[in-house]
Design a protein around this motif. Structure first.
Motif, PDB file in Angstrom:
ATOM      1  N   SER A   1       0.909  -0.953   0.099  1.00  0.00           N
ATOM      2  CA  SER A   1      -0.013   0.019  -0.050  1.00  0.00           C
ATOM      3  C   SER A   1       0.937   1.272   0.107  1.00  0.00           C
ATOM      4  O   SER A   1       1.559   1.378   0.834  1.00  0.00           O
ATOM      5  N   TYR A   2       0.708   2.186  -1.018  1.00  0.00           N
ATOM      6  CA  TYR A   2       1.631   3.102  -1.201  1.00  0.00           C
ATOM      7  C   TYR A   2       0.895   4.314  -1.885  1.00  0.00           C
ATOM      8  O   TYR A   2      -0.002   4.238  -2.403  1.00  0.00           O
ATOM      9  N   CYS A   3       1.592   5.553  -1.868  1.00  0.00           N
ATOM     10  CA  CYS A   3       1.244   6.560  -2.608  1.00  0.00           C
ATOM     11  C   CYS A   3       1.754   6.596  -3.959  1.00  0.00           C
ATOM     12  O   CYS A   3       2.898   6.530  -4.256  1.00  0.00           O
ATOM     13  N   TRP A   4       0.871   6.428  -5.057  1.00  0.00           N
ATOM     14  CA  TRP A   4       1.225   6.381  -6.411  1.00  0.00           C
ATOM     15  C   TRP A   4       2.419   7.398  -6.898  1.00  0.00           C
ATOM     16  O   TRP A   4       3.305   7.050  -7.616  1.00  0.00           O
ATOM     17  N   GLY A   5       2.209   8.790  -6.586  1.00  0.00           N
ATOM     18  CA  GLY A   5       3.142   9.874  -6.822  1.00  0.00           C
ATOM     19  C   GLY A   5       2.910  10.240  -8.043  1.00  0.00           C
ATOM     20  O   GLY A   5       1.755   9.994  -8.715  1.00  0.00           O
ATOM     21  N   ASP A   6       3.809  11.278  -8.684  1.00  0.00           N
ATOM     22  CA  ASP A   6       3.604  11.817  -9.898  1.00  0.00           C
ATOM     23  C   ASP A   6       3.406  10.880 -11.189  1.00  0.00           C
ATOM     24  O   ASP A   6       4.363  10.315 -11.435  1.00  0.00           O
TER      25      ASP A   6
ATOM     26  N   THR B   1       5.489   4.595 -11.406  1.00  0.00           N
ATOM     27  CA  THR B   1       6.056   5.815 -10.972  1.00  0.00           C
ATOM     28  C   THR B   1       7.186   5.750 -10.038  1.00  0.00           C
ATOM     29  O   THR B   1       7.856   4.591  -9.684  1.00  0.00           O
TER      30      THR B   1
ATOM     31  N   ASN C   1       7.810   6.604  -7.036  1.00  0.00           N
ATOM     32  CA  ASN C   1       7.585   5.714  -5.722  1.00  0.00           C
ATOM     33  C   ASN C   1       7.526   4.268  -5.771  1.00  0.00           C
ATOM     34  O   ASN C   1       7.750   3.803  -4.789  1.00  0.00           O
TER      35      ASN C   1
END
Length: 80
Positions: A7-12, A29, A31
């Protein structure tokens, strides 16, 4: 099979790096690429990652998989 769920933040989404998945090049991405490098360093072999395991171009599949997310995460060996 045993797997780890990430589970993570996808990023730009406009800043990506190529990786190889099942012998095919995939853009991810920065990230996700960094997370995968860290997991490789930890010798994690099987990972469920929404951005790679769900067809992001298929809205029907996305909807069905989102409904299964609780099951996916609860059946993982652990969640990062």
């Amino acid at each position: 099979p045993d797997y780890v769920a990430l589970s993570y933040c996808w990023g730009d989404p406009s800043i990506t790096h190529p990786i190889i998945v099942n012998d095919l090049p995939v853009q991810v991405t920065t990230n996700l690429e960094a997370a995968l490098r860290a997991l490789r360093h930890q010798k994690v072999e099987t990972v469920w990652i929404d951005a790679l395991c769900i067809n992001q171009l298929d809205l029907l599949e996305q909807g069905l998989q989102i409904m299964r997310m609780g099951l996916i995460y609860s059946n993982a060996s652990y969640v990062i």
